[in-house]
Design an enzyme around this catalytic site. Structure first.
Site, mmCIF file in Angstrom:
data_model
loop_
_atom_site.group_PDB
_atom_site.id
_atom_site.type_symbol
_atom_site.label_atom_id
_atom_site.label_comp_id
_atom_site.label_asym_id
_atom_site.label_seq_id
_atom_site.Cartn_x
_atom_site.Cartn_y
_atom_site.Cartn_z
ATOM 1 N N ASP A 117 -3.237 -2.409 -3.100
ATOM 2 C CA ASP A 117 -3.876 -2.939 -1.898
ATOM 3 C C ASP A 117 -4.478 -4.278 -2.308
ATOM 4 O OD1 ASP A 117 -5.631 -3.613 0.144
ATOM 5 O OD2 ASP A 117 -6.016 -1.506 0.649
ATOM 6 N N TYR A 142 0.546 -22.151 12.675
ATOM 7 C CA TYR A 142 -0.784 -22.244 13.288
ATOM 8 C C TYR A 142 -1.895 -22.273 12.238
ATOM 9 C CZ TYR A 142 -0.649 -17.015 13.290
ATOM 10 O OH TYR A 142 -0.544 -15.686 12.949
ATOM 11 N N ARG A 188 0.816 -1.218 0.000
ATOM 12 C CA ARG A 188 0.000 0.000 0.000
ATOM 13 C C ARG A 188 0.846 1.262 0.000
ATOM 14 N NH1 ARG A 188 -3.151 -1.608 5.331
ATOM 15 N NH2 ARG A 188 -0.983 -2.124 5.789
ATOM 16 N N PHE A 204 -2.286 -8.884 14.424
ATOM 17 C CA PHE A 204 -2.012 -8.307 15.740
ATOM 18 C C PHE A 204 -2.519 -9.276 16.782
ATOM 19 C CE2 PHE A 204 -5.690 -5.917 13.875
ATOM 20 C CZ PHE A 204 -6.709 -6.599 14.527
HETATM 21 C C1 HXC Z 1 -7.392 -4.980 18.232
HETATM 22 C C2 HXC Z 1 -7.168 -3.664 16.356
HETATM 23 C C3 HXC Z 1 -5.761 -3.614 16.534
HETATM 24 C C4 HXC Z 1 -5.198 -4.310 17.646
HETATM 25 C C5 HXC Z 1 -6.268 -2.472 14.769
HETATM 26 N N1 HXC Z 1 -7.421 -2.940 15.248
HETATM 27 N N2 HXC Z 1 -5.235 -2.867 15.524
HETATM 28 N N3 HXC Z 1 -7.980 -4.338 17.193
HETATM 29 N N4 HXC Z 1 -6.053 -4.974 18.463
HETATM 30 N N5 HXC Z 1 -3.896 -4.316 17.888
HETATM 31 C C6 HXC Z 1 -8.761 -2.704 14.726
HETATM 32 C C7 HXC Z 1 -9.104 -1.229 14.701
HETATM 33 O O1 HXC Z 1 -9.616 -0.788 15.956
HETATM 34 C C8 HXC Z 1 -10.179 -1.177 13.606
HETATM 35 O O2 HXC Z 1 -11.424 -1.626 14.080
HETATM 36 C C9 HXC Z 1 -9.692 -2.245 12.614
HETATM 37 O O3 HXC Z 1 -8.819 -3.120 13.356
HETATM 38 C C10 HXC Z 1 -8.919 -1.619 11.464
HETATM 39 O O4 HXC Z 1 -7.819 -0.905 12.019
HETATM 40 P P1 HXC Z 1 -7.018 0.222 11.213
HETATM 41 O O5 HXC Z 1 -5.914 0.701 12.067
HETATM 42 O O6 HXC Z 1 -7.994 1.192 10.636
HETATM 43 O O7 HXC Z 1 -6.452 -0.603 9.953
HETATM 44 P P2 HXC Z 1 -5.185 -0.321 9.057
HETATM 45 O O8 HXC Z 1 -4.652 1.052 9.282
HETATM 46 O O9 HXC Z 1 -5.518 -0.724 7.671
HETATM 47 O O10 HXC Z 1 -4.097 -1.346 9.643
HETATM 48 C C11 HXC Z 1 -4.162 -2.716 9.356
HETATM 49 C C12 HXC Z 1 -3.501 -3.519 10.431
HETATM 50 C C13 HXC Z 1 -2.029 -3.031 10.644
HETATM 51 C C14 HXC Z 1 -3.567 -4.979 10.058
HETATM 52 C C15 HXC Z 1 -4.288 -3.301 11.710
HETATM 53 O O11 HXC Z 1 -1.420 -3.722 11.718
HETATM 54 C C16 HXC Z 1 -1.216 -3.228 9.393
HETATM 55 O O12 HXC Z 1 -1.231 -2.380 8.501
HETATM 56 N N6 HXC Z 1 -0.480 -4.369 9.295
HETATM 57 C C17 HXC Z 1 0.292 -4.740 8.104
HETATM 58 C C18 HXC Z 1 1.586 -5.420 8.443
HETATM 59 C C19 HXC Z 1 1.548 -6.497 9.491
HETATM 60 O O13 HXC Z 1 0.554 -6.614 10.251
HETATM 61 N N7 HXC Z 1 2.623 -7.280 9.545
HETATM 62 C C20 HXC Z 1 2.773 -8.342 10.510
HETATM 63 C C21 HXC Z 1 2.607 -9.664 9.844
HETATM 64 S S1 HXC Z 1 3.263 -10.821 10.935
HETATM 65 P P3 HXC Z 1 -12.614 -0.578 14.480
HETATM 66 O O14 HXC Z 1 -13.739 -1.459 14.893
HETATM 67 O O15 HXC Z 1 -12.063 0.252 15.603
HETATM 68 O O16 HXC Z 1 -12.889 0.216 13.235
HETATM 69 C C22 HXC Z 1 2.557 -12.288 10.826
HETATM 70 C C23 HXC Z 1 3.355 -13.337 11.567
HETATM 71 C C24 HXC Z 1 2.581 -14.530 11.943
HETATM 72 O O17 HXC Z 1 1.558 -12.459 10.199
HETATM 73 C C25 HXC Z 1 3.313 -15.637 12.698
HETATM 74 C C26 HXC Z 1 4.426 -15.293 13.622
HETATM 75 C C27 HXC Z 1 5.140 -16.480 14.199
HETATM 76 P P1 NAP Z 2 5.802 -7.209 7.342
HETATM 77 O O1 NAP Z 2 7.156 -6.652 7.075
HETATM 78 O O2 NAP Z 2 4.842 -6.387 8.140
HETATM 79 O O3 NAP Z 2 5.167 -7.623 5.952
HETATM 80 C C1 NAP Z 2 3.814 -7.528 5.623
HETATM 81 C C2 NAP Z 2 3.707 -6.794 4.311
HETATM 82 O O4 NAP Z 2 2.359 -6.857 3.856
HETATM 83 C C3 NAP Z 2 4.092 -5.313 4.405
HETATM 84 O O5 NAP Z 2 5.036 -5.007 3.405
HETATM 85 C C4 NAP Z 2 2.790 -4.571 4.138
HETATM 86 O O6 NAP Z 2 3.034 -3.372 3.405
HETATM 87 C C5 NAP Z 2 2.032 -5.597 3.297
HETATM 88 N N1 NAP Z 2 0.593 -5.377 3.364
HETATM 89 C C6 NAP Z 2 -0.190 -5.307 4.476
HETATM 90 N N2 NAP Z 2 -1.458 -5.057 4.135
HETATM 91 C C7 NAP Z 2 -1.482 -4.998 2.781
HETATM 92 C C8 NAP Z 2 -2.510 -4.763 1.836
HETATM 93 N N3 NAP Z 2 -3.783 -4.548 2.204
HETATM 94 N N4 NAP Z 2 -2.189 -4.760 0.510
HETATM 95 C C9 NAP Z 2 -0.911 -4.969 0.128
HETATM 96 N N5 NAP Z 2 0.105 -5.188 0.980
HETATM 97 C C10 NAP Z 2 -0.189 -5.200 2.289
HETATM 98 O O7 NAP Z 2 5.913 -8.595 8.141
HETATM 99 P P2 NAP Z 2 6.741 -9.926 7.824
HETATM 100 O O8 NAP Z 2 7.112 -10.499 9.127
HETATM 101 O O9 NAP Z 2 7.780 -9.694 6.797
HETATM 102 O O10 NAP Z 2 5.600 -10.879 7.214
HETATM 103 C C11 NAP Z 2 5.662 -11.369 5.880
HETATM 104 C C12 NAP Z 2 4.875 -12.648 5.767
HETATM 105 O O11 NAP Z 2 5.462 -13.661 6.585
HETATM 106 C C13 NAP Z 2 3.414 -12.553 6.206
HETATM 107 O O12 NAP Z 2 2.621 -13.364 5.361
HETATM 108 C C14 NAP Z 2 3.442 -13.137 7.596
HETATM 109 O O13 NAP Z 2 2.183 -13.638 7.989
HETATM 110 C C15 NAP Z 2 4.455 -14.238 7.392
HETATM 111 N N6 NAP Z 2 5.075 -14.759 8.598
HETATM 112 C C16 NAP Z 2 5.974 -14.014 9.274
HETATM 113 C C17 NAP Z 2 6.579 -14.539 10.383
HETATM 114 C C18 NAP Z 2 7.620 -13.781 11.152
HETATM 115 O O14 NAP Z 2 8.067 -14.279 12.196
HETATM 116 N N7 NAP Z 2 8.059 -12.639 10.712
HETATM 117 C C19 NAP Z 2 6.252 -15.843 10.795
HETATM 118 C C20 NAP Z 2 5.301 -16.564 10.077
HETATM 119 C C21 NAP Z 2 4.728 -16.025 8.956
HETATM 120 P P3 NAP Z 2 2.116 -2.044 3.488
HETATM 121 O O15 NAP Z 2 1.843 -1.796 4.939
HETATM 122 O O16 NAP Z 2 2.945 -1.021 2.806
HETATM 123 O O17 NAP Z 2 0.873 -2.341 2.698
#
Ligand code: HXC
Ligand code: NAP
Length: 284
Positions: A70, A152, A44, A102
């Site tokens: 997106d 998971y 994004r 999260f």
């Molecule tokens: C509860 C939450 C929350 C939180 C957001 N929300 N964060 N609820 N706990 N921590 C709620 C908000 O209140 C809102 O609901 C809705 O979610 C949307 O939130 P926004 O902030 O408006 O969304 P946005 O700005 O688009 O952000 C999306 C996001 C953010 C997913 C919340 O974290 C993000 O952009 N993430 C992208 C990258 C990412 O997450 N990377 C990690 C991947 S790691 P309401 O009802 O208030 O409107 C991974 C590893 C897995 O997957 C395994 C590890 C071993």
């Molecule tokens: P990360 O850096 O946060 O990567 C997530 C990416 O997804 C970001 O570049 C983010 O970019 C993009 N993204 C989020 N919402 C999007 C949307 N709506 N459209 C397009 N792009 C979007 O975290 P990471 O740890 O590298 O995770 C990468 C992958 O590995 C994920 O699938 C995660 O579930 C998986 N994974 C990670 C771990 C770990 O330990 N790190 C373990 C298991 C699995 P923008 O915010 O710019 O959109």
């Protein structure tokens, strides 16, 4: 740590990585570039993508096209495919890596919070898969999908329930299409990583003081987290023709974490040698 594959292993291949501007997507992309691929990175955030593209091009000498997309918007995915074809021609692989996550007790989530994760992880992956798959089938071109799930995806996990539901769906998609689309020479595989430090994951899964309270390495039999190059090696292999006969597989790369935590008696590693000596004596 060194790369695993021989130089040129991905020469001439064009690969799209969703979420390729940061974290693991960026690391996997870098290695694919080093192996000769052309890369398209999407997410994004335009500025993040452009900075990463410039950095990776200067580090590897490869070509990187950043395209804002997106994954929740089908028309933006179609746009990425069009831009990729315009720049590089045929597309060979898609790495579905974008995700959101999260931690939260599930009862505290709003339905919108649940939606946002499912929309990015599950819907984003099937939108990309559907758009690319239709394109490949129509053009009679082979292709490779590689989906990033988690361990998971099959065990489920509390406190990340929207992510667990979504990754389980992605795993089902991977296995289903591996069979259905094999006739079109389209392969589908997945990687299930354990903890690999990234800013994105750590800030959302170990926020605040949790990062001091929970050391992910302690849960892992190998007593360490993963190195990005280890994941990049596996991803590049699964994208390459060396894995041409692997289809429908999910490969875990977690140092033994999920099996250890499912094993009934794994916790006995906490018993010191002296106590084992004592227990042995009582047995004899
Ligand atoms: C509860 C939450 C929350 C939180 C957001 N929300 N964060 N609820 N706990 N921590 C709620 C908000 O209140 C809102 O609901 C809705 O979610 C949307 O939130 P926004 O902030 O408006 O969304 P946005 O700005 O688009 O952000 C999306 C996001 C953010 C997913 C919340 O974290 C993000 O952009 N993430 C992208 C990258 C990412 O997450 N990377 C990690 C991947 S790691 P309401 O009802 O208030 O409107 C991974 C590893 C897995 O997957 C395994 C590890 C071993
Ligand atoms: P990360 O850096 O946060 O990567 C997530 C990416 O997804 C970001 O570049 C983010 O970019 C993009 N993204 C989020 N919402 C999007 C949307 N709506 N459209 C397009 N792009 C979007 O975290 P990471 O740890 O590298 O995770 C990468 C992958 O590995 C994920 O699938 C995660 O579930 C998986 N994974 C990670 C771990 C770990 O330990 N790190 C373990 C298991 C699995 P923008 O915010 O710019 O959109």
């Amino acid at each position: 740590m060194d790369g695993m594959l021989k130089s040129g292993s991905l020469h001439g291949k064009t690969i799209i990585i969703t979420g390729g501007g940061t974290g693991l997507g960026k690391s996997m992309g870098k290695y694919m570039l080093e192996l000769g691929a052309n890369l398209v990175i999407t997410s994004r955030k335009k500025e993040v993508l452009e900075n990463t593209a410039a950095e990776l091009e200067s580090q590897t000498g490869g070509k990187v096209l950043p395209v804002v997309c997106d994954v929740r918007k089908y028309e933006e995915i179609v746009h990425v495919i069009k831009e990729t074809e315009k720049e590089f021609g045929q597309i060979h692989g898609v790495l579905n890596n974008a995700a959101g996550n999260f931690i939260s007790p599930t009862e505290r989530l709003s339905h919108r919070a649940f939606d946002i994760i499912v929309d990015i992880v599950l819907k984003g992956t099937y939108y990309m898969t559907l758009a690319m798959g239709k394109n490949w089938i129509e053009k009679n071109q082979p292709g490779t999908f590689l989906n990033i799930v988690t361990t998971y995806a099959w065990t489920g996990s509390g406190y990340v329930v929207p992510s667990a539901c979504s990754k389980a769906g992605v795993l089902a998609l991977t296995r289903s299409l591996a069979v259905e689309w094999a006739k079109y020479k389209i392969r589908s595989n997945a990687i299930a990583p354990g903890p690999f430090p990234t800013e994105g994951a750590w800030s959302r899964l170990l926020p605040g003081e949790l990062v001091q309270k929970f050391d992910p390495a302690e849960r892992i039999p190998l007593k360490r987290v993963g190195e990005h190059q280890e994941l990049a090696n596996l991803a590049a292999y699964l994208m390459s023709d060396y894995s041409a006969y692997i289809n429908g597989e999910v490969i875990t790369i977690d140092g033994g974490e999920w099996l250890r935590n499912g094993g009934e008696f794994s916790h006995l590693e906490a018993i010191p040698e002296k106590m084992w000596d004592m227990l042995e004596k009582t047995r004899k």
